[in-house]
Design an enzyme around this catalytic site. Structure first.
Site, PDB file in Angstrom:
ATOM      1  N   SER A 126     -17.597  -5.724  -4.416  1.00 29.64           N
ATOM      2  CA  SER A 126     -18.944  -6.311  -4.481  1.00 29.64           C
ATOM      3  C   SER A 126     -19.697  -6.085  -3.175  1.00 29.64           C
ATOM      4  CB  SER A 126     -18.845  -7.805  -4.792  1.00 29.64           C
ATOM      5  OG  SER A 126     -17.970  -8.415  -3.871  1.00 29.64           O
ATOM      6  N   ASP A 134      -6.462  -6.765  -6.351  1.00 31.22           N
ATOM      7  CA  ASP A 134      -6.131  -7.533  -5.140  1.00 31.22           C
ATOM      8  C   ASP A 134      -7.325  -8.427  -4.779  1.00 31.22           C
ATOM      9  OD1 ASP A 134      -4.962  -8.452  -2.808  1.00 31.22           O
ATOM     10  OD2 ASP A 134      -5.488  -6.672  -1.638  1.00 31.22           O
ATOM     11  N   CYS A 191      -3.221 -14.113  -3.664  1.00 35.15           N
ATOM     12  CA  CYS A 191      -2.941 -14.634  -2.318  1.00 35.15           C
ATOM     13  C   CYS A 191      -3.336 -16.105  -2.259  1.00 35.15           C
ATOM     14  CB  CYS A 191      -3.645 -13.811  -1.251  1.00 35.15           C
ATOM     15  SG  CYS A 191      -5.423 -13.747  -1.443  1.00 35.15           S
ATOM     16  N   ARG A 234       0.841  -1.204   0.000  1.00 37.29           N
ATOM     17  CA  ARG A 234       0.000   0.000   0.000  1.00 37.29           C
ATOM     18  C   ARG A 234       0.877   1.255   0.000  1.00 37.29           C
ATOM     19  NH1 ARG A 234      -3.919  -3.332   3.338  1.00 37.29           N
ATOM     20  NH2 ARG A 234      -2.583  -3.042   5.148  1.00 37.29           N
TER      21      ARG A 234
HETATM   22  N1  SAH Z   1      -7.018  -4.502  -1.198  1.00 40.16           N
HETATM   23  C1  SAH Z   1      -7.698  -4.677   0.067  1.00 40.16           C
HETATM   24  C2  SAH Z   1      -8.105  -6.119   0.335  1.00 40.16           C
HETATM   25  C3  SAH Z   1      -8.967  -6.793  -0.724  1.00 40.16           C
HETATM   26  S1  SAH Z   1      -9.859  -8.163  -0.117  1.00 40.16           S
HETATM   27  C4  SAH Z   1      -6.828  -4.096   1.203  1.00 40.16           C
HETATM   28  O1  SAH Z   1      -5.632  -3.817   1.008  1.00 40.16           O
HETATM   29  O2  SAH Z   1      -7.350  -3.935   2.296  1.00 40.16           O
HETATM   30  C5  SAH Z   1     -10.850  -8.671  -1.429  1.00 40.16           C
HETATM   31  C6  SAH Z   1     -12.136  -7.864  -1.626  1.00 40.16           C
HETATM   32  O3  SAH Z   1     -12.718  -8.321  -2.842  1.00 40.16           O
HETATM   33  C7  SAH Z   1     -13.227  -8.041  -0.580  1.00 40.16           C
HETATM   34  O4  SAH Z   1     -13.572  -6.784  -0.073  1.00 40.16           O
HETATM   35  C8  SAH Z   1     -14.445  -8.634  -1.346  1.00 40.16           C
HETATM   36  O5  SAH Z   1     -15.676  -8.051  -0.933  1.00 40.16           O
HETATM   37  C9  SAH Z   1     -14.144  -8.240  -2.763  1.00 40.16           C
HETATM   38  N2  SAH Z   1     -14.657  -9.108  -3.833  1.00 40.16           N
HETATM   39  C10 SAH Z   1     -14.654 -10.464  -3.906  1.00 40.16           C
HETATM   40  N3  SAH Z   1     -15.080 -10.883  -5.130  1.00 40.16           N
HETATM   41  C11 SAH Z   1     -15.344  -9.769  -5.839  1.00 40.16           C
HETATM   42  C12 SAH Z   1     -15.791  -9.529  -7.174  1.00 40.16           C
HETATM   43  N4  SAH Z   1     -16.013 -10.547  -8.017  1.00 40.16           N
HETATM   44  N5  SAH Z   1     -15.940  -8.261  -7.575  1.00 40.16           N
HETATM   45  C13 SAH Z   1     -15.687  -7.208  -6.737  1.00 40.16           C
HETATM   46  N6  SAH Z   1     -15.244  -7.394  -5.472  1.00 40.16           N
HETATM   47  C14 SAH Z   1     -15.083  -8.628  -5.034  1.00 40.16           C
END
Ligand code: SAH
Length: 394
Positions: free
Chosen positions: A249, A298, A338, A210
Site C-alpha cells: 500500500s 507477510d 507477527c 527470505r
Molecule cells: N515482507 C517484508 C515486510 C512486510 S511489512 C520484508 O521481509 O521486509 C508489512 C508491509 O505491509 C508494509 O510495507 C506496509 O506498507 C504494507 N501494508 C500494510 N497494510 C497493507 C494492505 N492492506 N495492503 C497492502 N500493503 C499493506
C-alpha cells in the site's frame, strides 16, 4: 532501595521466572521510587523474590532484572550484554548477514532494550522506564563491548507511551555520514534507511525465511503480498522465479523495492509492482481468474495483544482464504503472522478454516519462525511472536 510488596499468591509467576509484575499484583510500594529505578520485589510474607525496574505508569508495574540477590549496576549490565553478544557469535549469525539483532530485551535478560546491528552502526530502541533509566550506561557498555563507535536511537515505538515516555530519535553516540546504506544478507544487498525504515530499519526477523523462499522460488510465478522494500521479492528473483508480482500500500516502499532489485542486478523485467490494498487486490485477482505458483503473505501486526485477536483472526482468514483460491494445484503458500495476540495453534486453525472455505486441500510442510538472533527465553514465551507456515496446496 525501595521495595514492592506483592499481594498474597502473586509471587507464583515470579517463582516460575516470568519477568513481569502487573499493577494488580502490587500490595504496597515503599518510598515512591523514580521512574525506572531499581526496586526489590517481596512476597506478601516479605521474602525477597527478585530485583526489578519500576514503571510507575504502565500496567506492567515492574520488570525483573535478576532473580538473584545481586547488585544491579554497570557490571551487571556488562555481563548481560556480553552474554547476548556471545549467543550470536556461537550461533554464527554474522555468517548470515551483517545486520542482525544483538540484544532482544526480556529474551536476553535486559527488559525494554532492543539493539540491532547494521554493519558498523548499532540501532538502539529503549521501550521501558527501566531501559530508559540505564540508557546512557547501556550505550557506553555497548560501545565498549562491541568496539563500535556509533549508536543511532530509534525509540519511536508506540509502546513507549504506555510507560509515559516520549519519542526519542537521533544519534546517541558517534556520528553518521548517511542514514541510508546497504546491508548484505545471505549474499544479497538491501538498502536500509535507519531514520525512516520500519522497526529499527529492516525486518531482521525474516532473514532465514527470505532465504528459504529463495530456495523454493525457481521457475515459479510468485505473488509477494505486503512486500515492503522487497525482502521476499528480491529473494524470489535471486532464486530464479519466472515472475514476481509485488504488492504494497506504500508507494515509497515499492520504490525502495525497485531500488533493491537494481542493487542486486536482478532481472527487472520479471517483476511488477502494484500499489494497493492486498485484501482488495486478491479479491480482484480471484474475480479475474488469475493464479500463481507461490504466494507470500507477510502482513503487519493485526493483533498486538490478545484483545484484538478475534478481529485479527478474521483478517488472516480472509487473505489466506483468497490466497488458497489463487494458488494453482501443487502451489505453495508462505504465510506469516507477527501478532503477539495470535499463537501458533490459533494461526494453524485459521489456516485450516481458510483452506476449508476455499475448498482446497493443503498440508503444512514447514513451520517458520524468527531467526536465532531473536531467541526466546523459556520462561518468557511472549518473546516468540513471528509464526510462519509453508503450506502446499494439493
Ligand atoms: N515482507 C517484508 C515486510 C512486510 S511489512 C520484508 O521481509 O521486509 C508489512 C508491509 O505491509 C508494509 O510495507 C506496509 O506498507 C504494507 N501494508 C500494510 N497494510 C497493507 C494492505 N492492506 N495492503 C497492502 N500493503 C499493506
Amino acid at each position: 532501595m525501595s521495595s514492592i510488596l506483592l499481594q498474597p499468591g502473586r509471587e507464583k509467576s515470579l517463582l516460575r521466572r516470568h519477568p513481569w509484575i502487573f499493577s494488580g499484583a502490587v500490595q504496597h510500594v515503599d518510598d515512591e521510587p523514580l521512574s525506572g529505578a531499581t526496586v526489590d520485589l517481596l512476597s506478601a510474607n516479605k521474602q525477597f523474590l527478585a530485583r526489578a525496574s519500576y514503571s510507575p505508569i504502565s500496567q506492567i508495574r515492574a520488570r525483573v532484572w535478576t532473580f538473584e540477590d545481586e547488585p544491579v549496576d554497570r557490571e551487571f549490565f556488562r555481563r548481560r550484554i556480553r552474554s547476548a553478544i556471545d549467543t550470536r557469535q556461537k550461533l554464527k549469525v554474522e555468517g548470515q548477514s551483517n545486520a542482525y539483532r544483538l540484544i532482544y530485551a526480556e529474551s536476553d535478560g535486559i527488559p525494554g532494550l532492543i539493539v540491532d546491528r547494521y554493519g558498523e552502526v548499532l540501532v538502539l530502541q529503549s521501550l521501558t522506564a527501566g531501559s530508559e533509566f540505564w540508557k546512557e550506561t547501556l550505550a557506553d557498555l555497548l560501545l565498549e563491548e562491541t568496539g563500535l563507535a556509533t549508536i543511532y536511537e530509534r525509540s519511536d515505538a508506540d509502546v513507549r507511551e504506555l510507560e509515559g515516555l516520549e519519542i526519542k530519535v537521533g544519534i546517541l553516540r558517534g556520528d553518521l555520514s548517511s542514514f541510508v546504506f546497504p546491508i548484505t544478507e545471505h549474499g544479497l544487498k538491501f538498502n536500509v534507511n535507519l531514520q525512516s525504515g520500519h522497526k529499527t530499519g529492516f525486518y531482521l526477523d525474516q532473514r532465514l525465511n527470505r532465504l528459504r523462499l529463495r530456495e523454493l522460488a525457481r521457475d515459479k510465478d510468485v505473488l509477494d503480498g505486503f512486500c515492503y522494500t522487497g525482502g521476499f521479492t528480491v529473494n524470489a528473483l535471486a532464486g530464479g522465479a519466472k515472475s514476481v508480482l509485488s504488492i504494497d500500500s506504500s508507494a515509497e516502499a515499492l520504490e525502495l523495492c525497485k531500488d533493491n532489485i537494481a542493487l542486486n542486478s536482478l532481472d527487472v523485467t520479471r517483476q511488477t509492482s502494484i500499489e494497493g490494498d492486498v485484501f482488495q487486490l486478491l479479491r480482484k485477482f480471484r474475480d479475474e481468474g488469475r493464479s500463481f505458483d507461490m504466494i507470500v503473505l507477510d502482513p503487519p501486526k493485526f493483533a498486538p495483544t490478545a484483545a484484538q485477536a478475534e478481529r485479527a483472526a478474521r483478517g488472516y482468514k480472509d487473505i489466506n482464504l483468497l490466497a488458497f483460491k489463487l494458488l494453482r494445484p501443487g502451489g505453495t503458500l508462505v504465510t506469516f503472522s507477527c501478532s503477539g495476540g495470535i499463537d501458533a495453534g490459533l494461526f494453524q486453525k485459521i489456516l485450516a478454516g481458510a483452506a476449508l472455505d476455499a475448498g482446497v486441500e493443503a498440508q503444512i510442510v514447514e513451520h517458520l519462525s524468527q531467526g536465532q538472533d531473536h531467541p526466546v527465553a523459556l520462561h518468557f514465551p511472549e518473546g516468540a511472536y513471528l509464526k510462519g507456515l509453508i503450506c502446499l496446496r494439493k
